[in-house]
Design a protein around this motif. Structure first.
Motif, PDB file in Angstrom:
ATOM      1  N   ASN A 296      46.416  16.590  20.954  1.00  0.00           N
ATOM      2  CA  ASN A 296      47.331  17.510  20.282  1.00  0.00           C
ATOM      3  C   ASN A 296      47.692  18.691  21.190  1.00  0.00           C
ATOM      4  OD1 ASN A 296      47.103  15.984  17.878  1.00  0.00           O
ATOM      5  ND2 ASN A 296      45.221  17.082  17.332  1.00  0.00           N
ATOM      6  N   ASP A 297      48.884  19.226  20.969  1.00  0.00           N
ATOM      7  CA  ASP A 297      49.270  20.444  21.676  1.00  0.00           C
ATOM      8  C   ASP A 297      48.509  21.606  21.055  1.00  0.00           C
ATOM      9  OD1 ASP A 297      50.511  22.780  22.617  1.00  0.00           O
ATOM     10  OD2 ASP A 297      52.416  21.752  22.898  1.00  0.00           O
ATOM     11  N   ARG A 298      47.604  22.215  21.819  1.00  0.00           N
ATOM     12  CA  ARG A 298      46.757  23.283  21.289  1.00  0.00           C
ATOM     13  C   ARG A 298      47.377  24.673  21.445  1.00  0.00           C
ATOM     14  NH1 ARG A 298      40.880  20.885  23.356  1.00  0.00           N
ATOM     15  NH2 ARG A 298      40.495  19.593  21.517  1.00  0.00           N
ATOM     16  N   ARG A 299      48.611  24.735  21.867  1.00  0.00           N
ATOM     17  CA  ARG A 299      49.353  26.002  21.920  1.00  0.00           C
ATOM     18  C   ARG A 299      50.652  25.873  21.118  1.00  0.00           C
ATOM     19  NH1 ARG A 299      47.898  29.587  26.086  1.00  0.00           N
ATOM     20  NH2 ARG A 299      50.055  30.292  26.272  1.00  0.00           N
ATOM     21  N   SER A 300      50.544  25.120  20.031  1.00  0.00           N
ATOM     22  CA  SER A 300      51.732  24.870  19.218  1.00  0.00           C
ATOM     23  C   SER A 300      52.244  26.143  18.553  1.00  0.00           C
ATOM     24  CB  SER A 300      51.426  23.816  18.163  1.00  0.00           C
ATOM     25  OG  SER A 300      52.567  23.547  17.395  1.00  0.00           O
ATOM     26  N   ALA A 301      51.318  26.996  18.094  1.00  0.00           N
ATOM     27  CA  ALA A 301      51.685  28.293  17.512  1.00  0.00           C
ATOM     28  C   ALA A 301      50.822  29.359  18.175  1.00  0.00           C
ATOM     29  CB  ALA A 301      51.470  28.291  16.007  1.00  0.00           C
ATOM     30  N   ILE A 302      51.428  30.505  18.510  1.00  0.00           N
ATOM     31  CA  ILE A 302      50.713  31.604  19.168  1.00  0.00           C
ATOM     32  C   ILE A 302      50.832  32.856  18.296  1.00  0.00           C
ATOM     33  CG2 ILE A 302      50.703  33.143  21.167  1.00  0.00           C
ATOM     34  CD1 ILE A 302      51.537  30.772  22.883  1.00  0.00           C
ATOM     35  N   TRP A 303      49.680  33.517  18.076  1.00  0.00           N
ATOM     36  CA  TRP A 303      49.618  34.646  17.146  1.00  0.00           C
ATOM     37  C   TRP A 303      48.701  35.748  17.682  1.00  0.00           C
ATOM     38  CZ3 TRP A 303      51.492  34.869  11.894  1.00  0.00           C
ATOM     39  CH2 TRP A 303      52.245  33.734  11.508  1.00  0.00           C
ATOM     40  N   SER A 304      48.782  36.898  16.992  1.00  0.00           N
ATOM     41  CA  SER A 304      47.782  37.982  17.054  1.00  0.00           C
ATOM     42  C   SER A 304      47.452  38.435  18.461  1.00  0.00           C
ATOM     43  CB  SER A 304      46.492  37.539  16.336  1.00  0.00           C
ATOM     44  OG  SER A 304      46.767  37.211  15.003  1.00  0.00           O
ATOM     45  N   TYR A 305      48.466  38.904  19.177  1.00  0.00           N
ATOM     46  CA  TYR A 305      48.263  39.401  20.542  1.00  0.00           C
ATOM     47  C   TYR A 305      47.669  40.810  20.484  1.00  0.00           C
ATOM     48  CZ  TYR A 305      49.321  40.364  25.461  1.00  0.00           C
ATOM     49  OH  TYR A 305      49.236  40.665  26.793  1.00  0.00           O
ATOM     50  N   MET A 306      46.549  41.027  21.176  1.00  0.00           N
ATOM     51  CA  MET A 306      45.854  42.312  21.188  1.00  0.00           C
ATOM     52  C   MET A 306      45.754  42.848  22.617  1.00  0.00           C
ATOM     53  SD  MET A 306      45.086  42.939  18.029  1.00  0.00           S
ATOM     54  CE  MET A 306      45.128  42.008  16.493  1.00  0.00           C
ATOM     55  N   PRO A 307      46.578  43.835  23.000  1.00  0.00           N
ATOM     56  CA  PRO A 307      46.469  44.444  24.326  1.00  0.00           C
ATOM     57  C   PRO A 307      45.326  45.457  24.370  1.00  0.00           C
ATOM     58  CG  PRO A 307      48.248  45.470  23.111  1.00  0.00           C
ATOM     59  CD  PRO A 307      47.697  44.398  22.212  1.00  0.00           C
ATOM     60  N   VAL A 308      44.515  45.399  25.420  1.00  0.00           N
ATOM     61  CA  VAL A 308      43.391  46.323  25.607  1.00  0.00           C
ATOM     62  C   VAL A 308      43.383  46.747  27.073  1.00  0.00           C
ATOM     63  CG1 VAL A 308      40.884  46.595  25.525  1.00  0.00           C
ATOM     64  CG2 VAL A 308      42.045  45.221  23.767  1.00  0.00           C
ATOM     65  N   PHE A 309      43.318  48.045  27.347  1.00  0.00           N
ATOM     66  CA  PHE A 309      43.310  48.509  28.739  1.00  0.00           C
ATOM     67  C   PHE A 309      41.890  48.487  29.287  1.00  0.00           C
ATOM     68  CE2 PHE A 309      43.447  51.745  32.161  1.00  0.00           C
ATOM     69  CZ  PHE A 309      44.404  51.122  32.959  1.00  0.00           C
ATOM     70  N   ASN A 310      41.706  47.794  30.402  1.00  0.00           N
ATOM     71  CA  ASN A 310      40.416  47.721  31.087  1.00  0.00           C
ATOM     72  C   ASN A 310      40.405  48.776  32.195  1.00  0.00           C
ATOM     73  OD1 ASN A 310      38.155  47.120  32.614  1.00  0.00           O
ATOM     74  ND2 ASN A 310      38.396  44.905  32.406  1.00  0.00           N
ATOM     75  N   GLU A 311      39.702  49.873  31.956  1.00  0.00           N
ATOM     76  CA  GLU A 311      39.686  50.970  32.931  1.00  0.00           C
ATOM     77  C   GLU A 311      39.039  50.542  34.246  1.00  0.00           C
ATOM     78  OE1 GLU A 311      37.895  54.380  31.186  1.00  0.00           O
ATOM     79  OE2 GLU A 311      39.479  54.637  29.667  1.00  0.00           O
ATOM     80  N   LYS A 312      38.010  49.714  34.162  1.00  0.00           N
ATOM     81  CA  LYS A 312      37.315  49.276  35.378  1.00  0.00           C
ATOM     82  C   LYS A 312      38.241  48.460  36.271  1.00  0.00           C
ATOM     83  CE  LYS A 312      33.117  46.894  36.905  1.00  0.00           C
ATOM     84  NZ  LYS A 312      31.891  46.169  36.456  1.00  0.00           N
ATOM     85  N   ALA A 313      39.004  47.558  35.668  1.00  0.00           N
ATOM     86  CA  ALA A 313      39.926  46.715  36.442  1.00  0.00           C
ATOM     87  C   ALA A 313      41.270  47.409  36.661  1.00  0.00           C
ATOM     88  CB  ALA A 313      40.134  45.382  35.721  1.00  0.00           C
ATOM     89  N   ASN A 314      41.503  48.518  35.934  1.00  0.00           N
ATOM     90  CA  ASN A 314      42.748  49.280  36.019  1.00  0.00           C
ATOM     91  C   ASN A 314      43.968  48.409  35.693  1.00  0.00           C
ATOM     92  OD1 ASN A 314      44.311  51.612  36.446  1.00  0.00           O
ATOM     93  ND2 ASN A 314      44.762  51.012  38.557  1.00  0.00           N
ATOM     94  N   LYS A 315      43.826  47.655  34.616  1.00  0.00           N
ATOM     95  CA  LYS A 315      44.962  46.838  34.174  1.00  0.00           C
ATOM     96  C   LYS A 315      44.802  46.487  32.698  1.00  0.00           C
ATOM     97  CE  LYS A 315      44.407  43.570  37.206  1.00  0.00           C
ATOM     98  NZ  LYS A 315      44.576  42.297  37.964  1.00  0.00           N
TER      99      LYS A 315
END
Length: 560
Positions: A296-315
């Motif tokens: 099955n296509d396991r990326r058929s629906a994409i939801w709930s994007y959560m951006p988080v800033f990683n200070e250590k990686a600076n991105k």
């Protein structure tokens, strides 16, 4: 207006008058009755305003979720729940300045002596059949009892609801309001501003209509509107990453939740939004097998994007949910997996990406538990506590046991915690994921987003669950508090419709709790108008009560 034909004219006038009478009667039945004043004598009982969400008994969480319009705005009396249920209460003493009618709500459950019932010879008149719905309790019939001027005693044994007092001259038109049984609702929720507890947040206003709606710039090609995601503020700019229920023109609305996008929108005021880009696009391809199969296509629906800033990686890191989608099995979103991605642009201003995938961090597997259900890992939000990271992950449509896999699922939307030494992972289910967290709400917690209040308290805002689609849930934005980021307290719910015009039928997901200074916070949320295919986005402002915040922290510190 009328014809010269007298016979026809008479019939027309008669029909007109009958219609007018019906309209007048309907108006009378849906107009609030005028209250009469009263005094509670030699008692510390409190009063409450008879409205939706009012908590009607002291020492309890039972609240009104349905209320006949006639009763709106009257003054009720909070009776102590246990005293009255155990039939050990004394008489309620009230003093009236004039002759009045007292409105008593009687629970309709035969053979249960916990509830007060009028005797056949009592001069109480049934006014509203099924006139009130109170969470966790049987249907309520409302009776009017005439009382004389002066001191009156109410010696009723058993639990009843004191809903208000009106003047003796008030005309009461009997009717059946046809409200549902309160036992359909779980009584364990606290509505801010309506319970005995002081509210942590005051709703101070916001937009009386959606801030992103169908037809606005940027919504082209989005058939079904928005649901879930996160809003963050960088400098003076809000960045929103919603799930766009894109669907396709000419295809049934059900496909809106399959063919999805993650968009990037910006705003200077959280009211006027501009669409910047598409972060991810789902395939929209249905599964070919019923189980969690790599065919099955396991990326058929994409939801709930959560951006988080990683200070250590600076991105910026992004965490999002990818589903397998079944066309015929409930839920159609199945076997969720959490992906992590990274912005290819370093620094705090690299929030717009582009992003590259770094792999799956949580998925159904040997450490999954049946409660995670067919929906799998249905959301994820990471946050830092000391030197460690924790992440809320969720499950839905639980299996009673693995013998029920893959199709026989139940109902329930739960969360639990995972832990890691870094935002990159690996992430491990706490307590091996044996049990979800039920201290927040026993049936429904979805998409929690965590931040900290000024005194260090952790707070998670979340979707409190719909009052619709056959569900009887709070239908409000919820929040929960924690002193340590691990143990979470009982949910409280924000009735934002008390301060802004309610344009929705079903409240869905809060996307943020952003501090703006002076103890004011912005909440951007998604909600649903059932008359429309497009699900809009709204915005509201709340103000933090620091005294309540500090008292809540002290209360949590005392708990084991």
């Amino acid at each position: 207006m009328f014809s010269k034909n007298k016979k026809y004219n008479f019939k027309l006038k008669t029909a007109f008058l009958m219609l007018l009478a019906v309209c007048i009667q309907a108006t009378a039945q849906t107009t609030a009755w005028k209250p009469a004043s009263f005094e509670i004598v030699k008692s510390n009982y409190k009063t409450f305003k008879t409205t939706q969400y009012a908590h009607v008994f002291s020492g309890s969480k039972h609240n009104i979720v349905r209320l006949a319009t006639e009763l709106q705005g009257l003054t009720g009396v909070e009776l102590p729940l246990n005293t009255y249920k155990n039939r050990i209460n004394g008489a309620l003493k009230l003093k009236f300045k004039e002759s009045v009618k007292v409105l008593i709500g009687v629970f309709q459950e035969k053979g249960n002596d916990e509830y007060f019932q009028f005797n056949d010879d009592t001069k109480a008149k049934l006014i509203l059949e099924n006139g009130v719905t109170i969470t966790g309790l049987p249907p309520v019939n409302v009776y009017a009892v005439s009382c004389q001027k002066g001191l009156n005693y109410f010696k009723n044994k058993g639990l009843f609801v004191f809903l208000g007092v009106v003047k003796e001259s008030q005309k009461l038109e009997p009717r059946n309001a046809n409200f549902p049984d309160g036992k359909l609702w779980n009584p364990t929720f606290i509505v801010e501003g309506f319970s005995d507890e002081k509210p942590l947040f005051e709703i101070i206003g916001g937009e009386n209509k959606p801030v992103i709606d169908e037809g606005m710039s940027g919504t082209e090609g989005i058939q079904g509107g928005f649901e879930g995601g996160r809003v963050v503020k960088v400098g003076d700019t809000y960045h929103m990453f919603p799930t766009e229920r894109a669907g396709e023109k000419g295809v049934d609305y059900y496909y809106d939740r399959v063919k999805t996008k993650i968009g990037h929108w910006t705003s200077k005021d959280a009211i006027h939004w501009k669409r910047e880009s598409t972060i991810y696009q789902a395939s929209g391809v249905y599964a070919v097998t019923e189980d969690d199969n790599p065919m099955n296509d396991r990326r058929s629906a994409i939801w709930s994007y959560m951006p988080v800033f990683n200070e250590k990686a600076n991105k910026w890191y992004g965490y999002y949910l990818a589903y397998t989608v079944s066309k015929t099995i409930e839920p159609n979103h199945s076997f969720g997996r959490i992906w992590r991605c990274e912005s290819t642009v370093e620094g705090i201003n690299g929030i717009g990406g582009p992003y590259k995938d770094m792999g799956i961090i949580m998925e159904p597997g040997l450490d999954s538990q049946p409660w995670e259900g067919r929906q799998g890992v249905a959301s994820f939000f990471p946050y830092k506590v000391g030197d460690k990271y924790f992440g809320f992950y969720s499950g839905a449509y639980p299996f009673e046991s693995w013998a029920d896999y893959p199709k026989k699922s139940g109902k329930g939307w739960f969360v639990a915690l995972a832990e890691s030494q870094s935002l990159e992972g690996p992430w491990t289910r706490l307590n091996k994921g044996l049990e979800p967290i039920k201290t927040i709400h026993p049936q429904f917690v979805e998409n929690p987003i965590v931040s900290q209040l000024p005194n260090g308290l952790y707070i998670a805002v979340f979707d409190g669950g719909p009052e619709g689609w056959g569900h009887h849930l709070p239908n409000m934005i919820g929040y929960t508090l924690s002193k340590d980021g691990i143990n979470w307290g009982e949910a409280h719910y924000l009735p934002i419709e008390t301060k802004v015009d309610k344009w929705w039928d079903i409240m869905r997901t809060p996307l943020c709790l952003i501090p703006e200074g002076n103890d004011v916070y912005t909440i951007v949320y998604n909600a649903i108008d059932l008359k429309r295919r497009f699900h809009p986005t709204g915005m509201v402002k709340v103000k933090l009560n620091k005294d309540v915040m500090n008292s809540r922290l002290e209360e949590l510190k005392k708990e084991k």
